[in-house]
Design a protein around this motif. Structure first.
Motif, PDB file in Angstrom:
ATOM      1  N   GLU A 115       1.140  50.435 -11.256  1.00  0.00           N
ATOM      2  CA  GLU A 115       2.271  50.510 -12.193  1.00  0.00           C
ATOM      3  C   GLU A 115       3.291  51.551 -11.749  1.00  0.00           C
ATOM      4  O   GLU A 115       2.926  52.644 -11.297  1.00  0.00           O
ATOM      5  N   PHE A 116       4.542  51.197 -11.885  1.00  0.00           N
ATOM      6  CA  PHE A 116       5.646  52.127 -11.621  1.00  0.00           C
ATOM      7  C   PHE A 116       6.388  52.324 -12.936  1.00  0.00           C
ATOM      8  O   PHE A 116       7.105  51.413 -13.385  1.00  0.00           O
ATOM      9  N   PRO A 117       6.201  53.474 -13.571  1.00  0.00           N
ATOM     10  CA  PRO A 117       6.895  53.705 -14.837  1.00  0.00           C
ATOM     11  C   PRO A 117       8.408  53.603 -14.652  1.00  0.00           C
ATOM     12  O   PRO A 117       8.917  53.798 -13.532  1.00  0.00           O
ATOM     13  N   ALA A 118       9.106  53.316 -15.734  1.00  0.00           N
ATOM     14  CA  ALA A 118      10.554  53.142 -15.668  1.00  0.00           C
ATOM     15  C   ALA A 118      11.204  54.355 -15.010  1.00  0.00           C
ATOM     16  O   ALA A 118      10.952  55.494 -15.396  1.00  0.00           O
ATOM     17  N   GLY A 119      12.008  54.126 -13.995  1.00  0.00           N
ATOM     18  CA  GLY A 119      12.743  55.195 -13.324  1.00  0.00           C
ATOM     19  C   GLY A 119      11.921  56.024 -12.365  1.00  0.00           C
ATOM     20  O   GLY A 119      12.426  56.990 -11.783  1.00  0.00           O
ATOM     21  N   ALA A 120      10.651  55.663 -12.161  1.00  0.00           N
ATOM     22  CA  ALA A 120       9.790  56.502 -11.324  1.00  0.00           C
ATOM     23  C   ALA A 120       9.514  55.891  -9.958  1.00  0.00           C
ATOM     24  O   ALA A 120       8.816  56.491  -9.158  1.00  0.00           O
ATOM     25  N   SER A 121      10.021  54.712  -9.707  1.00  0.00           N
ATOM     26  CA  SER A 121       9.715  54.080  -8.422  1.00  0.00           C
ATOM     27  C   SER A 121      10.575  54.659  -7.307  1.00  0.00           C
ATOM     28  O   SER A 121      11.715  55.070  -7.522  1.00  0.00           O
ATOM     29  N   ASN A 122       9.980  54.711  -6.125  1.00  0.00           N
ATOM     30  CA  ASN A 122      10.657  55.268  -4.965  1.00  0.00           C
ATOM     31  C   ASN A 122      10.228  54.471  -3.742  1.00  0.00           C
ATOM     32  O   ASN A 122       9.383  54.913  -2.960  1.00  0.00           O
ATOM     33  N   PHE A 123      10.779  53.280  -3.632  1.00  0.00           N
ATOM     34  CA  PHE A 123      10.326  52.374  -2.583  1.00  0.00           C
ATOM     35  C   PHE A 123      11.018  52.698  -1.258  1.00  0.00           C
ATOM     36  O   PHE A 123      12.210  52.491  -1.103  1.00  0.00           O
ATOM     37  N   THR A 124      10.234  53.198  -0.335  1.00  0.00           N
ATOM     38  CA  THR A 124      10.790  53.559   0.970  1.00  0.00           C
ATOM     39  C   THR A 124      10.295  52.617   2.060  1.00  0.00           C
ATOM     40  O   THR A 124      10.667  52.760   3.213  1.00  0.00           O
ATOM     41  N   GLY A 125       9.431  51.687   1.689  1.00  0.00           N
ATOM     42  CA  GLY A 125       8.839  50.811   2.686  1.00  0.00           C
ATOM     43  C   GLY A 125       7.494  51.318   3.170  1.00  0.00           C
ATOM     44  O   GLY A 125       6.807  50.635   3.931  1.00  0.00           O
ATOM     45  N   GLU A 126       7.118  52.495   2.724  1.00  0.00           N
ATOM     46  CA  GLU A 126       5.853  53.097   3.162  1.00  0.00           C
ATOM     47  C   GLU A 126       4.655  52.256   2.715  1.00  0.00           C
ATOM     48  O   GLU A 126       3.702  52.066   3.490  1.00  0.00           O
ATOM     49  N   MET A 127       4.711  51.740   1.485  1.00  0.00           N
ATOM     50  CA  MET A 127       3.596  50.927   0.984  1.00  0.00           C
ATOM     51  C   MET A 127       3.435  49.662   1.822  1.00  0.00           C
ATOM     52  O   MET A 127       2.314  49.269   2.162  1.00  0.00           O
ATOM     53  N   ALA A 128       4.543  49.042   2.144  1.00  0.00           N
ATOM     54  CA  ALA A 128       4.487  47.813   2.951  1.00  0.00           C
ATOM     55  C   ALA A 128       3.893  48.105   4.315  1.00  0.00           C
ATOM     56  O   ALA A 128       3.069  47.336   4.832  1.00  0.00           O
ATOM     57  N   GLU A 129       4.289  49.219   4.910  1.00  0.00           N
ATOM     58  CA  GLU A 129       3.774  49.584   6.236  1.00  0.00           C
ATOM     59  C   GLU A 129       2.261  49.764   6.211  1.00  0.00           C
ATOM     60  O   GLU A 129       1.537  49.298   7.099  1.00  0.00           O
ATOM     61  N   GLU A 130       1.782  50.464   5.168  1.00  0.00           N
ATOM     62  CA  GLU A 130       0.336  50.718   5.078  1.00  0.00           C
ATOM     63  C   GLU A 130      -0.435  49.420   4.825  1.00  0.00           C
ATOM     64  O   GLU A 130      -1.534  49.220   5.354  1.00  0.00           O
ATOM     65  N   LEU A 131       0.148  48.563   3.993  1.00  0.00           N
ATOM     66  CA  LEU A 131      -0.506  47.276   3.725  1.00  0.00           C
ATOM     67  C   LEU A 131      -0.592  46.438   4.997  1.00  0.00           C
ATOM     68  O   LEU A 131      -1.646  45.877   5.321  1.00  0.00           O
TER      69      LEU A 131
END
Lengths: 55, 161
Positions: free
Chosen positions: B27-43
Motif C-alpha cells: 500500500e502507498f498512502p495518499a501522497g506518500a508514493s515515490n516511484f523512482t523505478g527502483e521497485m521495478a529494477e529489483e523485481l
C-alpha cells in the motif's frame, strides 16, 4: 479502468477478505533507538545464535 | 476457463515442479508514493535470476467512499522494462479477489498486488514430495513477532537477575 473481461465470473483464489497486517517499518522504528532495535532483530535471525530455545 | 487461465494451466502442466505461489499487497498512502523505478529494477532482478516468476499484477486504488478501481499493468502507458514481465502474466486473480485484497487498504490509498511463483523453492518442494512428504503447514513470521519474543525474553531475564 475496468478489469479484463477474463477476470469476471471466475472463482477467486484469495478466498476471503484480507486483513491489514501491521506495518513492519513502524514495528522496527519505534522509540528513541530504532537502529538498536533493528540490530537486535537481525541478530536474532543470524546463523549461530544459540541459547534462546527453551522446550 | 478463460484463455489466460488456460495458458497458466498449460505453462504448469507438471504440477510436481510448480513452486509455491505467494502474494503481497503493498500500500502507498495518499501522497506518500515515490516511484523512482527502483521497485521495478529489483523485481526484474528476481525474475532474471530465476528466483521468481511473476504470475499476476494489479494496481488498486481505494477511493474515499470505499469504492475500488483496478488497473491492469498493461493499462500503464510507459511500462519500460516491466513490459517483458507484463507479457508473461497469467491473469490468475478473479474479479472477486480484487474486493478481498482491497479490504486491507485504507481509503485514499493506492496498492500494488503481486502474485508470484517461488521458483527457488520448486526443486526442494518437489524432492520433498518424491520423498513422501506432505506440506501440512506454512506461513511467515512477522518481524513484530520476533521483536515481541526477544523483548519478552529480555524481560524475563531481567526479572531473574
Amino acid at each position: 479502468m475496468p478489469l479484463r473481461p477474463g477476470r469476471a465470473g471466475r472463482v477467486g483464489v484469495i478466498g476471503h477478505p484480507v486483513a491489514k497486517t501491521a506495518v513492519v517499518a513502524k514495528a522496527v522504528t519505534p522509540g528513541p533507538a530504532p537502529v538498536a532495535k533493528t540490530a537486535v532483530v537481525v541478530a536474532a535471525v543470524t546463523p549461530g545464535r544459540a541459547g534462546r530455545r527453551r522446550i | 476457463m478463460t484463455d489466460m487461465t488456460t495458458e497458466f494451466a498449460h505453462q504448469n502442466t507438471d504440477l510436481d515442479s510448480l513452486g509455491p505461489v505467494d502474494y503481497i499487497v503493498v500500500e502507498f498512502p495518499a501522497g506518500a508514493s515515490n516511484f523512482t523505478g527502483e521497485m521495478a529494477e529489483e523485481l526484474l532482478a528476481l525474475v532474471d535470476s530465476g528466483t521468481i516468476r511473476v504470475i499476476d499484477v494489479l494496481i488498486l486504488t481505494k477511493n474515499e467512499d470505499g469504492t475500488v478501481d483496478a488497473m491492469e499493468l498493461s493499462d500503464i502507458e510507459q511500462l519500460g522494462p516491466l513490459e517483458r514481465v507484463e507479457t508473461q502474466l497469467a491473469e490468475l486473480l478473479a474479479e472477486e479477489d480484487v474486493a478481498h485484497l482491497a479490504a486491507a487498504m485504507d481509503p485514499g490509498s493506492t496498492a500494488g498486488v503481486l502474485i508470484w511463483e517461488n521458483l527457488w523453492a520448486a526443486p526442494f518442494a518437489s524432492a520433498a514430495r518424491r520423498s513422501g512428504g506432505q506440506l501440512i503447514a506454512n506461513g511467515r513470521i512477522p518481524i513484530q513477532a520476533i521483536i515481541a519474543s526477544i523483548e519478552a525474553d529480555d524481560a524475563s531475564t531481567t526479572e531473574g537477575d
